[in-house]
Design a protein around this motif. Structure first.
Motif, PDB file in Angstrom:
ATOM      1  N   ALA A  58      -4.564  25.762  12.481  1.00  0.00           N
ATOM      2  CA  ALA A  58      -3.194  26.156  12.131  1.00  0.00           C
ATOM      3  C   ALA A  58      -2.207  25.626  13.178  1.00  0.00           C
ATOM      4  CB  ALA A  58      -3.096  27.670  12.013  1.00  0.00           C
ATOM      5  N   ALA A  59      -2.605  25.692  14.447  1.00  0.00           N
ATOM      6  CA  ALA A  59      -1.708  25.205  15.511  1.00  0.00           C
ATOM      7  C   ALA A  59      -1.496  23.700  15.371  1.00  0.00           C
ATOM      8  CB  ALA A  59      -2.289  25.537  16.882  1.00  0.00           C
ATOM      9  N   ILE A  60      -2.555  22.975  15.004  1.00  0.00           N
ATOM     10  CA  ILE A  60      -2.439  21.525  14.812  1.00  0.00           C
ATOM     11  C   ILE A  60      -1.465  21.233  13.668  1.00  0.00           C
ATOM     12  CG2 ILE A  60      -3.703  19.492  13.973  1.00  0.00           C
ATOM     13  CD1 ILE A  60      -6.113  20.455  15.660  1.00  0.00           C
ATOM     14  N   VAL A  61      -1.630  21.957  12.564  1.00  0.00           N
ATOM     15  CA  VAL A  61      -0.746  21.731  11.398  1.00  0.00           C
ATOM     16  C   VAL A  61       0.698  22.075  11.779  1.00  0.00           C
ATOM     17  CG1 VAL A  61      -0.256  22.437   9.023  1.00  0.00           C
ATOM     18  CG2 VAL A  61      -2.630  22.183   9.773  1.00  0.00           C
ATOM     19  N   ARG A  62       0.861  23.202  12.477  1.00  0.00           N
ATOM     20  CA  ARG A  62       2.210  23.641  12.862  1.00  0.00           C
ATOM     21  C   ARG A  62       2.877  22.610  13.758  1.00  0.00           C
ATOM     22  NH1 ARG A  62       0.533  28.724  13.572  1.00  0.00           N
ATOM     23  NH2 ARG A  62       0.074  28.289  15.758  1.00  0.00           N
ATOM     24  N   GLU A  63       2.158  22.150  14.774  1.00  0.00           N
ATOM     25  CA  GLU A  63       2.780  21.218  15.731  1.00  0.00           C
ATOM     26  C   GLU A  63       3.033  19.856  15.109  1.00  0.00           C
ATOM     27  OE1 GLU A  63       1.886  21.207  19.773  1.00  0.00           O
ATOM     28  OE2 GLU A  63       1.339  23.332  19.829  1.00  0.00           O
ATOM     29  N   THR A  64       2.128  19.448  14.222  1.00  0.00           N
ATOM     30  CA  THR A  64       2.331  18.158  13.551  1.00  0.00           C
ATOM     31  C   THR A  64       3.575  18.231  12.669  1.00  0.00           C
ATOM     32  OG1 THR A  64      -0.070  17.917  13.468  1.00  0.00           O
ATOM     33  CG2 THR A  64       1.188  16.371  12.142  1.00  0.00           C
ATOM     34  N   SER A  65       3.689  19.300  11.886  1.00  0.00           N
ATOM     35  CA  SER A  65       4.846  19.404  10.988  1.00  0.00           C
ATOM     36  C   SER A  65       6.146  19.523  11.771  1.00  0.00           C
ATOM     37  CB  SER A  65       4.779  20.616  10.059  1.00  0.00           C
ATOM     38  OG  SER A  65       3.493  20.977   9.772  1.00  0.00           O
ATOM     39  N   ALA A  66       6.082  20.245  12.903  1.00  0.00           N
ATOM     40  CA  ALA A  66       7.318  20.426  13.679  1.00  0.00           C
ATOM     41  C   ALA A  66       7.771  19.105  14.304  1.00  0.00           C
ATOM     42  CB  ALA A  66       7.099  21.466  14.768  1.00  0.00           C
ATOM     43  N   ILE A  99       1.246  12.472   6.701  1.00  0.00           N
ATOM     44  CA  ILE A  99       0.210  12.579   7.730  1.00  0.00           C
ATOM     45  C   ILE A  99      -0.877  13.513   7.201  1.00  0.00           C
ATOM     46  CG2 ILE A  99      -0.314  13.361  10.080  1.00  0.00           C
ATOM     47  CD1 ILE A  99       2.657  12.863  10.770  1.00  0.00           C
ATOM     48  N   ASP A 100      -2.114  13.029   7.201  1.00  0.00           N
ATOM     49  CA  ASP A 100      -3.231  13.836   6.722  1.00  0.00           C
ATOM     50  C   ASP A 100      -4.087  14.231   7.934  1.00  0.00           C
ATOM     51  OD1 ASP A 100      -4.830  14.958   4.604  1.00  0.00           O
ATOM     52  OD2 ASP A 100      -6.294  13.372   4.976  1.00  0.00           O
ATOM     53  N   ILE A 101      -4.427  15.491   8.013  1.00  0.00           N
ATOM     54  CA  ILE A 101      -5.226  15.984   9.149  1.00  0.00           C
ATOM     55  C   ILE A 101      -6.671  16.169   8.712  1.00  0.00           C
ATOM     56  CG2 ILE A 101      -5.550  17.961  10.705  1.00  0.00           C
ATOM     57  CD1 ILE A 101      -2.456  18.267  10.592  1.00  0.00           C
ATOM     58  N   ASN A 102      -7.579  15.558   9.456  1.00  0.00           N
ATOM     59  CA  ASN A 102      -8.997  15.627   9.094  1.00  0.00           C
ATOM     60  C   ASN A 102      -9.619  16.910   9.629  1.00  0.00           C
ATOM     61  OD1 ASN A 102     -11.896  15.392   9.438  1.00  0.00           O
ATOM     62  ND2 ASN A 102     -11.705  13.258   8.860  1.00  0.00           N
ATOM     63  N   VAL A 129       2.973  16.915   5.741  1.00  0.00           N
ATOM     64  CA  VAL A 129       1.641  17.011   6.356  1.00  0.00           C
ATOM     65  C   VAL A 129       0.660  17.567   5.329  1.00  0.00           C
ATOM     66  CG1 VAL A 129       0.294  18.182   8.158  1.00  0.00           C
ATOM     67  CG2 VAL A 129       2.579  17.292   8.673  1.00  0.00           C
ATOM     68  N   THR A 130      -0.490  16.914   5.218  1.00  0.00           N
ATOM     69  CA  THR A 130      -1.546  17.379   4.321  1.00  0.00           C
ATOM     70  C   THR A 130      -2.801  17.615   5.172  1.00  0.00           C
ATOM     71  OG1 THR A 130      -2.303  15.136   3.839  1.00  0.00           O
ATOM     72  CG2 THR A 130      -0.596  16.002   2.403  1.00  0.00           C
ATOM     73  N   GLU A 150       0.822  -1.224   0.000  1.00  0.00           N
ATOM     74  CA  GLU A 150       0.000   0.000   0.000  1.00  0.00           C
ATOM     75  C   GLU A 150       0.852   1.269   0.000  1.00  0.00           C
ATOM     76  OE1 GLU A 150      -3.233   0.127   2.882  1.00  0.00           O
ATOM     77  OE2 GLU A 150      -2.853  -1.982   3.251  1.00  0.00           O
ATOM     78  N   ARG A 151       2.126   1.128   0.307  1.00  0.00           N
ATOM     79  CA  ARG A 151       2.982   2.316   0.348  1.00  0.00           C
ATOM     80  C   ARG A 151       3.155   2.909  -1.037  1.00  0.00           C
ATOM     81  NH1 ARG A 151       7.025  -0.553   3.746  1.00  0.00           N
ATOM     82  NH2 ARG A 151       6.366  -0.248   5.879  1.00  0.00           N
ATOM     83  N   PRO A 152       3.267   4.209  -1.177  1.00  0.00           N
ATOM     84  CA  PRO A 152       3.196   5.197  -0.104  1.00  0.00           C
ATOM     85  C   PRO A 152       1.768   5.393   0.404  1.00  0.00           C
ATOM     86  CG  PRO A 152       3.594   6.260  -2.218  1.00  0.00           C
ATOM     87  CD  PRO A 152       3.558   4.801  -2.487  1.00  0.00           C
ATOM     88  N   LEU A 153       1.637   5.368   1.721  1.00  0.00           N
ATOM     89  CA  LEU A 153       0.326   5.428   2.361  1.00  0.00           C
ATOM     90  C   LEU A 153       0.334   6.547   3.412  1.00  0.00           C
ATOM     91  CD1 LEU A 153      -2.462   4.002   3.120  1.00  0.00           C
ATOM     92  CD2 LEU A 153      -1.121   2.642   4.737  1.00  0.00           C
ATOM     93  N   GLY A 154      -0.741   7.323   3.428  1.00  0.00           N
ATOM     94  CA  GLY A 154      -0.860   8.355   4.457  1.00  0.00           C
ATOM     95  C   GLY A 154      -1.691   7.852   5.624  1.00  0.00           C
ATOM     96  N   ILE A 155      -1.470   8.434   6.792  1.00  0.00           N
ATOM     97  CA  ILE A 155      -2.325   8.121   7.945  1.00  0.00           C
ATOM     98  C   ILE A 155      -3.155   9.369   8.230  1.00  0.00           C
ATOM     99  CG2 ILE A 155      -0.455   8.754   9.584  1.00  0.00           C
ATOM    100  CD1 ILE A 155      -1.763   6.797  11.585  1.00  0.00           C
ATOM    101  N   GLN A 156      -4.464   9.178   8.369  1.00  0.00           N
ATOM    102  CA  GLN A 156      -5.312  10.340   8.652  1.00  0.00           C
ATOM    103  C   GLN A 156      -5.628  10.430  10.142  1.00  0.00           C
ATOM    104  OE1 GLN A 156      -9.603  11.067   7.874  1.00  0.00           O
ATOM    105  NE2 GLN A 156      -8.855  12.527   6.356  1.00  0.00           N
TER     106      GLN A 156
END
Ligand SMILES: Cc1cc2nc3c(=O)[nH]c(=O)nc-3n(C[C@H](O)[C@H](O)[C@H](O)COP(=O)(O)O)c2cc1C
Length: 317
Positions: free
Chosen positions: A123-131, A95-98, A137-138, A65-71
């Motif tokens: 935005a804070a969720i995206v920022r912290e996930t990417s950091a 990593i995909d954020i719902n 991150v999508t 299944e790779r490349p596979l994202g996790i939501q």
């Protein structure tokens, strides 16, 4: 610099995450028939960060299944950051954020499309996930909470500044749930200003539907949801191949899907849980109502094989 998500997700034909349907078995079936982009069903960021047994079980996948994202879904940036630290080691590619789930229970916790009304939190969720993660991150969004409060045109730039490297836009509002038609102009209003690739989603059932989404400014790829249920051949069709299963192909695909489900370890519940897919596979066959009634009563692998053979005989003789 954060890497981009795989082009097979951003610039191809992605299978939409659909809780209860797009576990590993169906993802494998769709990949084999031409889906290039795959992502898990939504799982709680809190569950992943705690390595909850149930959550970890639900995100198992096959290497093919790779490349596979996790939501991930949730409302607390810290949960996302902690789970982001773990997922690269689990073998996921992005990593995909719902930020689109419209279900009340999800909204109550401030997750899913509730985030469309709380952009600083998103935005804070995206920022912290990417950091916290080396993975791209999508974010999967809708057009807004209601047509009366659409997301502003700059939302893609804002998410990109926070660290998102691609977006999926479902061309509906939260208030639409899954009904009504996709708002193409509303989708292009956002995608046209996106600094990162946009995967467009909503109501793709024919190659023409796919082309319509691809013609929107800023759209680089297409994601298919309900149109793929019982019809993984849609990916072959969208890539220029045959639309319908050839003689014997319904049986081979359904039985492979069932066998993957059985091997996935759901035990005696596997055949029962497969009924939901079977109903979709039998849609459109002559005498579909009778086939559907039989589909909700299958109890064994043999029951499924017999039913699918009956359906095929009605078409191919
Ligand atoms: C049964 C079901 C479950 C879904 N689960 C998820 C999910 O886990 N994560 C998500 O982002 N979207 C989820 N969705 C939304 C789809 O990914 C997609 O955005 C939506 O169905 C619109 O695409 P379509 O018109 O091609 O079906 C779900 C949709 C359905 C019908």
């Amino acid at each position: 610099m954060t890497p981009a998500p795989p082009p097979c997700f951003t610039h191809g034909l992605a299978l939409a995450p659909m809780a209860g349907y797009t576990g590993s078995p169906f993802r494998i079936i769709c990949r084999e028939l031409g889906a290039t982009g795959l992502v898990t069903e939504m799982v709680t960021a809190a569950g992943v960060s705690r390595r909850s047994v149930k959550t970890m079980r639900s995100i198992r996948f096959d290497p093919m299944e790779r490349p596979l994202g996790i939501q991930l879904f949730g409302a607390r940036p810290g949960d996302f950051a902690r789970s982001a630290e773990l997922v690269a080691d689990l073998g996921f590619s992005f990593i995909d954020i719902n930020a689109g789930c419209p279900v009340k229970k999800v909204l109550k916790s401030g997750s899913g499309s509730a985030l469309l009304r709380d952009l600083p939190r998103l935005a804070a969720i995206v920022r912290e996930t990417s950091a916290a993660s080396p993975l791209p991150v999508t974010v999967k969004i809708r057009l807004g909470f209601t047509p009366e409060e659409p997301l502003s045109e700059g939302v893609c730039e804002m998410l990109c500044d926070a660290g998102a490297t691609a977006l999926t836009i479902h061309g509906r509002y939260r208030s639409d749930m899954f009904g009504g038609s996709v708002d193409l102009a509303g989708l292009e209003r956002l995608s046209g200003r996106s600094p990162v690739p946009v995967v467009a989603n909503g109501d793709v059932r024919t190659p023409e539907d796919g082309r319509r989404l691809m013609s929107l400014k800023g759209v680089t790829g297409v994601m298919v949801g309900r149109g793929a249920l019982g019809n993984p051949w849609i990916f072959r069709r969208l890539s220029g191949g045959a639309a319908s299963p050839a003689p014997g192909e319904l049986r081979s695909v359904v039985m492979k899907h069932l066998d993957l489900t059985l091997a996935d370890g759901a035990g005696s519940g596997a055949v029962h849980s497969f009924r939901g897919h079977l109903i979709h596979y039998l849609k459109g066959f002559p005498g579909a109502a009778g086939l559907r009634d039989a589909a909700v009563r299958v109890n064994s692998r043999e029951d499924v094989a017999e039913l699918v053979e009956t359906a095929e005989r009605r078409v191919f003789g």
